[in-house]
Write a protein that holds these residues in place. Structure first.
Motif, short mmCIF file in Angstrom:
data_model
loop_
_atom_site.label_atom_id
_atom_site.label_comp_id
_atom_site.label_asym_id
_atom_site.label_seq_id
_atom_site.Cartn_x
_atom_site.Cartn_y
_atom_site.Cartn_z
N UNK A 38 -24.42 -27.62 -0.54
CA UNK A 38 -25.15 -28.47 0.20
C UNK A 38 -25.07 -27.38 1.09
N UNK A 39 -26.32 -27.47 2.06
CA UNK A 39 -27.17 -26.75 2.92
C UNK A 39 -27.54 -27.45 3.82
N UNK A 40 -27.71 -27.46 5.61
CA UNK A 40 -28.43 -27.42 6.35
C UNK A 40 -29.59 -27.71 6.49
N UNK A 41 -30.64 -29.15 6.77
CA UNK A 41 -31.79 -28.99 6.87
C UNK A 41 -32.59 -29.02 7.84
N UNK A 42 -32.01 -30.46 8.63
CA UNK A 42 -32.03 -31.01 10.30
C UNK A 42 -31.30 -31.17 10.74
N UNK A 43 -31.29 -31.94 11.82
CA UNK A 43 -30.48 -32.53 12.83
C UNK A 43 -30.73 -32.60 14.55
N UNK A 44 -29.93 -34.27 14.67
CA UNK A 44 -30.72 -35.15 15.97
C UNK A 44 -29.18 -35.09 16.72
N UNK A 45 -29.37 -35.24 17.89
CA UNK A 45 -28.28 -36.04 18.88
C UNK A 45 -28.85 -37.10 18.81
N UNK A 46 -27.11 -37.43 19.54
CA UNK A 46 -27.40 -39.48 19.44
C UNK A 46 -28.46 -39.83 19.73
N UNK A 47 -29.09 -39.49 20.90
CA UNK A 47 -30.16 -40.10 21.60
C UNK A 47 -31.64 -39.23 21.08
N UNK A 48 -31.51 -39.06 20.89
CA UNK A 48 -32.71 -38.51 20.39
C UNK A 48 -33.57 -37.43 20.98
N UNK A 49 -32.49 -36.37 21.86
CA UNK A 49 -33.89 -35.92 22.66
C UNK A 49 -34.06 -34.36 21.83
N UNK A 50 -32.67 -34.24 20.87
CA UNK A 50 -32.80 -32.42 20.80
C UNK A 50 -32.46 -32.30 19.32
N UNK A 51 -33.20 -31.59 18.57
CA UNK A 51 -33.46 -31.78 17.60
C UNK A 51 -32.61 -30.07 17.01
N UNK A 52 -32.67 -29.71 15.24
CA UNK A 52 -32.64 -28.28 15.07
C UNK A 52 -33.02 -28.42 13.64
#
Length: 123
Positions: free
Chosen positions: A45-59
């Motif tokens: 299983x691999x990471x694709x995307x992430x977002x912080x709790x409020x939606x202001x930061x993404x990865x």
């Protein structure tokens, strides 16, 4: 305990688009960072995307950067993954996961997982 349900997967031709949704029940989902992961047959299983709790930061993983967009609608308790310019290599089961720390790309960083939704991209 947060419960997550993914939807929106399916079969699409290369170059096409899909939007995955991750709906949460049993708040407080909005206190969590959310990640999308994927797992192809025979692979980890691999990471694709992430977002912080409020939606202001993404990865984003390098393999999807510029093609995928993660977002969240706090009012709807839902996180989305817009996937454009899909490739056959994107074929996998896609999972959303909730964790307490944004920026984690490891599976162990997330304590709550959905059941997954299949994405198949034909060439």
């Amino acid at each position: 305990q947060v419960q997550l349900v993914e939807s929106g997967g399916g079969l699409v031709q290369a170059g096409g688009s899909l939007r995955l949704s991750c709906a949460a029940s049993r708040l407080p989902f909005n206190n969590y960072a959310v990640g999308w992961f994927r797992q192809a047959p025979g692979k980890e299983r691999e990471f694709v995307a992430g977002i912080n709790w409020i939606g202001t930061n993404t990865d984003y993983a390098d393999s999807v950067k510029g093609r995928f967009t993660i977002s969240r609608d706090i009012a709807k308790n839902t996180v989305y993954l817009q996937m454009n310019s899909l490739k056959p290599d994107d074929t996998a089961v896609y999972y959303c996961a909730a964790g307490l720390e944004f920026g984690r790309r490891d599976v162990s960083g997330y304590g709550h997982w959905g059941q997954g939704t299949q994405v198949t991209v034909s060439s």
